[in-house]
Design an enzyme around this catalytic site. Structure first.
Site, PDB file in Angstrom:
ATOM      1  N   HIS A  72       0.824  -1.203   0.000  1.00  0.00           N
ATOM      2  CA  HIS A  72       0.000   0.000   0.000  1.00  0.00           C
ATOM      3  C   HIS A  72       0.861   1.257   0.000  1.00  0.00           C
ATOM      4  O   HIS A  72       2.008   1.254   0.453  1.00  0.00           O
ATOM      5  CB  HIS A  72      -0.940  -0.004   1.197  1.00  0.00           C
ATOM      6  CG  HIS A  72      -2.030  -1.030   1.073  1.00  0.00           C
ATOM      7  ND1 HIS A  72      -3.067  -1.107   1.965  1.00  0.00           N
ATOM      8  CD2 HIS A  72      -2.248  -2.016   0.166  1.00  0.00           C
ATOM      9  CE1 HIS A  72      -3.884  -2.083   1.607  1.00  0.00           C
ATOM     10  NE2 HIS A  72      -3.399  -2.660   0.525  1.00  0.00           N
ATOM     11  N   GLU A  74       0.756   3.957   1.784  1.00  0.00           N
ATOM     12  CA  GLU A  74       1.194   4.434   3.092  1.00  0.00           C
ATOM     13  C   GLU A  74       2.439   3.692   3.562  1.00  0.00           C
ATOM     14  O   GLU A  74       3.361   4.294   4.115  1.00  0.00           O
ATOM     15  CB  GLU A  74       0.080   4.236   4.137  1.00  0.00           C
ATOM     16  CG  GLU A  74      -1.221   4.923   3.794  1.00  0.00           C
ATOM     17  CD  GLU A  74      -2.201   4.039   3.022  1.00  0.00           C
ATOM     18  OE1 GLU A  74      -3.405   4.275   3.146  1.00  0.00           O
ATOM     19  OE2 GLU A  74      -1.761   3.131   2.280  1.00  0.00           O
ATOM     20  N   CYS A 100      -2.629  -0.557   7.483  1.00  0.00           N
ATOM     21  CA  CYS A 100      -1.813   0.647   7.318  1.00  0.00           C
ATOM     22  C   CYS A 100      -1.962   1.579   8.522  1.00  0.00           C
ATOM     23  O   CYS A 100      -0.988   2.210   8.942  1.00  0.00           O
ATOM     24  CB  CYS A 100      -2.179   1.365   6.025  1.00  0.00           C
ATOM     25  SG  CYS A 100      -1.624   0.478   4.540  1.00  0.00           S
TER      26      CYS A 100
END
Length: 158
Positions: A72, A74, A100
């Protein structure tokens, strides 16, 4: 109390939107920008495969194969940060998922700014978004939604 004025938040969110275009995910890119308290960008990330896994269209278009490989935005922003992210703010094009959110809390991120997102594009993530919002609040991480979703702005411009 917001850590950044709406103008600064919008600037960093527009940067996150640009970073999202670097993703090869055919279902849509996500961008993330980490910023310190002095408005310095300290980390950038977009959703994608790990470095040594090629962006094979067959994998990218196969949801069952893609999801376990995808990092992801993040996470990539934290991994790519040039300094500690302790005390930093995250600007992202999509709400963090629960996994996350835990990483952001543990890394020391203190605020998350995001654009609203069209729910129809992210139905499978709604429960994770809700859990993330809960645990971010429990950890004292400020969250704020700024502006309109990119799709809404594009439609308004036509």
């Amino acid at each position: 109390m917001a850590r950044f004025s709406p103008n600064w938040a919008d600037r960093f969110l527009r940067l996150a939107e640009e970073i999202a275009t670097w993703s090869k995910d055919p279902k849509g890119g996500v961008g993330a920008v980490l910023v310190d308290e002095r408005k310095r960008v300290i980390g950038l990330g977009f959703n994608g495969f790990p470095d040594r896994i090629p962006d094979d269209p067959a994998l990218l278009n196969d949801q069952a194969a893609k999801l376990p490989r995808m990092i992801h935005a993040e996470v990539n922003a934290v991994l790519n940060a040039t300094v500690s992210v302790q005390g930093a703010s995250l600007f992202t094009t999509l709400a963090p998922c629960a996994e996350c959110a835990k990483l952001l809390i543990q890394a020391g991120v203190v605020a998350v700014y995001r654009r609203p997102h069209p729910e129809h594009r992210h139905r499978r993530w709604v429960e994770s978004f809700e859990i993330a919002e809960t645990i971010l609040k429990e950890a004292g991480v400020e969250t704020e939604t700024i502006g309109t979703a990119p799709e809404s702005r594009a439609a308004a411009a036509e």
